[in-house]
Scaffold this motif. Sequence first.
Motif, PDB file in Angstrom:
ATOM      1  N   GLU A  31     -38.127 -44.788 -18.922  1.00 53.19           N
ATOM      2  CA  GLU A  31     -37.024 -44.726 -17.971  1.00 53.19           C
ATOM      3  C   GLU A  31     -36.676 -43.280 -17.620  1.00 53.19           C
ATOM      4  N   LYS A  32     -36.189 -43.109 -16.395  1.00 55.72           N
ATOM      5  CA  LYS A  32     -35.692 -41.811 -15.965  1.00 55.72           C
ATOM      6  C   LYS A  32     -34.167 -41.857 -16.005  1.00 55.72           C
ATOM      7  N   ILE A  33     -33.581 -40.865 -16.692  1.00 54.57           N
ATOM      8  CA  ILE A  33     -32.135 -40.770 -16.834  1.00 54.57           C
ATOM      9  C   ILE A  33     -31.679 -39.481 -16.157  1.00 54.57           C
ATOM     10  N   TYR A  34     -30.665 -39.583 -15.305  1.00 51.40           N
ATOM     11  CA  TYR A  34     -30.107 -38.399 -14.655  1.00 51.40           C
ATOM     12  C   TYR A  34     -28.655 -38.247 -15.096  1.00 51.40           C
ATOM     13  N   VAL A  35     -28.317 -37.081 -15.632  1.00 49.59           N
ATOM     14  CA  VAL A  35     -26.958 -36.804 -16.103  1.00 49.59           C
ATOM     15  C   VAL A  35     -26.481 -35.512 -15.452  1.00 49.59           C
ATOM     16  N   GLN A  36     -25.318 -35.565 -14.811  1.00 47.77           N
ATOM     17  CA  GLN A  36     -24.736 -34.342 -14.262  1.00 47.77           C
ATOM     18  C   GLN A  36     -23.262 -34.262 -14.664  1.00 47.77           C
ATOM     19  N   ALA A  37     -22.759 -33.025 -14.719  1.00 48.82           N
ATOM     20  CA  ALA A  37     -21.395 -32.816 -15.189  1.00 48.82           C
ATOM     21  C   ALA A  37     -20.618 -31.932 -14.228  1.00 48.82           C
ATOM     22  N   SER A  38     -19.328 -32.237 -14.132  1.00 47.12           N
ATOM     23  CA  SER A  38     -18.352 -31.407 -13.423  1.00 47.12           C
ATOM     24  C   SER A  38     -18.675 -31.231 -11.951  1.00 47.12           C
ATOM     25  N   LEU A  39     -18.994 -32.352 -11.282  1.00 43.42           N
ATOM     26  CA  LEU A  39     -19.109 -32.324  -9.825  1.00 43.42           C
ATOM     27  C   LEU A  39     -17.769 -31.900  -9.230  1.00 43.42           C
ATOM     28  N   HIS A  40     -16.675 -32.377  -9.776  1.00 41.28           N
ATOM     29  CA  HIS A  40     -15.372 -31.744  -9.545  1.00 41.28           C
ATOM     30  C   HIS A  40     -15.324 -30.572 -10.525  1.00 41.28           C
ATOM     31  N   ALA A  41     -15.440 -29.361  -9.994  1.00 38.41           N
ATOM     32  CA  ALA A  41     -15.756 -28.211 -10.838  1.00 38.41           C
ATOM     33  C   ALA A  41     -14.671 -27.859 -11.838  1.00 38.41           C
ATOM     34  N   ASP A  42     -13.436 -28.309 -11.595  1.00 32.09           N
ATOM     35  CA  ASP A  42     -12.357 -27.987 -12.526  1.00 32.09           C
ATOM     36  C   ASP A  42     -12.209 -29.028 -13.625  1.00 32.09           C
ATOM     37  N   GLU A  43     -13.179 -29.927 -13.752  1.00 29.88           N
ATOM     38  CA  GLU A  43     -13.149 -30.947 -14.802  1.00 29.88           C
ATOM     39  C   GLU A  43     -14.070 -30.509 -15.951  1.00 29.88           C
ATOM     40  N   ILE A  44     -13.546 -29.593 -16.738  1.00 29.87           N
ATOM     41  CA  ILE A  44     -14.349 -28.831 -17.695  1.00 29.87           C
ATOM     42  C   ILE A  44     -14.800 -29.623 -18.920  1.00 29.87           C
ATOM     43  N   PRO A  45     -14.053 -30.618 -19.433  1.00 30.53           N
ATOM     44  CA  PRO A  45     -14.550 -31.346 -20.606  1.00 30.53           C
ATOM     45  C   PRO A  45     -15.960 -31.906 -20.413  1.00 30.53           C
ATOM     46  N   ALA A  46     -16.273 -32.349 -19.187  1.00 26.31           N
ATOM     47  CA  ALA A  46     -17.606 -32.881 -18.907  1.00 26.31           C
ATOM     48  C   ALA A  46     -18.675 -31.811 -19.090  1.00 26.31           C
ATOM     49  N   MET A  47     -18.352 -30.595 -18.674  1.00 31.81           N
ATOM     50  CA  MET A  47     -19.321 -29.500 -18.767  1.00 31.81           C
ATOM     51  C   MET A  47     -19.629 -29.153 -20.220  1.00 31.81           C
ATOM     52  N   LEU A  48     -18.592 -29.143 -21.054  1.00 31.56           N
ATOM     53  CA  LEU A  48     -18.821 -28.838 -22.469  1.00 31.56           C
ATOM     54  C   LEU A  48     -19.608 -29.952 -23.144  1.00 31.56           C
ATOM     55  N   THR A  49     -19.333 -31.195 -22.781  1.00 27.78           N
ATOM     56  CA  THR A  49     -20.116 -32.317 -23.309  1.00 27.78           C
ATOM     57  C   THR A  49     -21.589 -32.175 -22.915  1.00 27.78           C
ATOM     58  N   ALA A  50     -21.843 -31.821 -21.646  1.00 26.70           N
ATOM     59  CA  ALA A  50     -23.223 -31.642 -21.183  1.00 26.70           C
ATOM     60  C   ALA A  50     -23.915 -30.504 -21.928  1.00 26.70           C
ATOM     61  N   TRP A  51     -23.171 -29.448 -22.216  1.00 27.19           N
ATOM     62  CA  TRP A  51     -23.734 -28.322 -22.978  1.00 27.19           C
ATOM     63  C   TRP A  51     -24.153 -28.789 -24.366  1.00 27.19           C
ATOM     64  N   ARG A  52     -23.307 -29.569 -25.014  1.00 20.51           N
ATOM     65  CA  ARG A  52     -23.669 -30.067 -26.341  1.00 20.51           C
ATOM     66  C   ARG A  52     -24.822 -31.064 -26.255  1.00 20.51           C
ATOM     67  N   LEU A  53     -24.826 -31.873 -25.208  1.00 24.66           N
ATOM     68  CA  LEU A  53     -25.921 -32.821 -25.018  1.00 24.66           C
ATOM     69  C   LEU A  53     -27.244 -32.083 -24.840  1.00 24.66           C
ATOM     70  N   LYS A  54     -27.200 -30.960 -24.144  1.00 25.48           N
ATOM     71  CA  LYS A  54     -28.436 -30.177 -23.968  1.00 25.48           C
ATOM     72  C   LYS A  54     -28.989 -29.724 -25.322  1.00 25.48           C
ATOM     73  N   GLN A  55     -28.118 -29.253 -26.219  1.00 24.03           N
ATOM     74  CA  GLN A  55     -28.594 -28.828 -27.543  1.00 24.03           C
ATOM     75  C   GLN A  55     -29.252 -29.988 -28.288  1.00 24.03           C
ATOM     76  N   ARG A  56     -28.644 -31.175 -28.186  1.00 26.52           N
ATOM     77  CA  ARG A  56     -29.204 -32.341 -28.865  1.00 26.52           C
ATOM     78  C   ARG A  56     -30.540 -32.749 -28.248  1.00 26.52           C
ATOM     79  N   LEU A  57     -30.652 -32.682 -26.933  1.00 24.78           N
ATOM     80  CA  LEU A  57     -31.914 -33.053 -26.286  1.00 24.78           C
ATOM     81  C   LEU A  57     -33.029 -32.061 -26.626  1.00 24.78           C
TER      82      LEU A  57
END
Length: 373
Positions: A31-57
Amino acid sequence: MQTQSRPLVSTSIGTRREFVSFHFGTPGAGEKIYVQASLHADEIPAMLTAWRLKQRLIELGNAGRIRGEVILVPVANPIGLSQHVLGQFLGRFELNSGHNFNRSFPLPAAATLIERIGGQWTQDADSNTRLLRRAVCKMLAEVKPKNEFESLRREMLIMAADADVILDLHCSLEATMHLYTSPASWPAVEPLARYLGASGVLLAADSGGQSFDEVHTQLWNEVRELLGQGTPLAAPNVALTVEHRGQRDVSYEFAQQDAEAIVDYLVYRGVIEGEPRELPPLNHPATPLAGSEQFIAPASGVVVYRAQVGAHLKAGDPVFDIVDPITDEVTTLTTKNDGVFYMRRAIRFVIAGAPMGRVTGAVPFRTGVLIGA
């Protein structure tokens, strides 16, 4: 891991922004999975989650455990990140045009796609799904964006259009963890809601906003309707918006917890090799977005919250007080729903007619556009 950087159309001489994505696994291997964070740029919790997800991946990729393809975009909106006016961060609307970054996403018209595929349609649903996804990606690649805003949208749509699962990570103002998805996607999304500990799941086939996650399933439904029963088509992309609580809920603990929940979900789907973690209980049943009660301020004044976000309320429970410090009048708003108080405004002063918050509800009663600007 591979890193890709795509330049956006330059808005002005001497400026250049990029759309950066991180790619894990092997295309076509699952399967192909697409994950993006903070399309509303001031919604920062999503960005930090994505950063941690990157380390895990990265860890999982190095261990050879990724069986599909995962594309991660931790910063989905470099335009909005640069929008600071008199010290205020404005990441929800593009300042040049006034457009909401997550509304009115343009995908090719269903009829045009059907015509483009022409006589290639088959009697095999999976084959038709691949045909449709390829056609969408090719038509998006042919689009010539006129400005930076259009080029940003084009890049993320091209990357996501042929994904099996699309996760759009956001947050609200002050909120509990909750999700938005379509009824068609909900059965596939439920395990993620359990892993994330979502207190609310709002379902709508068409909220009226043409948000990023929603347009993919809407296009699928339109194509299916035009093709008719004689041409089978597999299930649409699983697409959803994850609201990672409120804007101030930025912590390593939350980011770790949410990233691990997404990893658990990918293990559950077989994209990451491993034994799936036992599914936790569902905190609250999915409810129709049309059933959520939207509170609008009937007067101006100081806002005093009578209920905490995440609280389970009964019809008649007080939710807000609005205090007029000049007349001494106190206006109390109560809920008509039995449901979860899943989000509220962050500013403690309100003007008449302003949105104040929302409570989930099991019975739909609203029509038209179901989401705010």
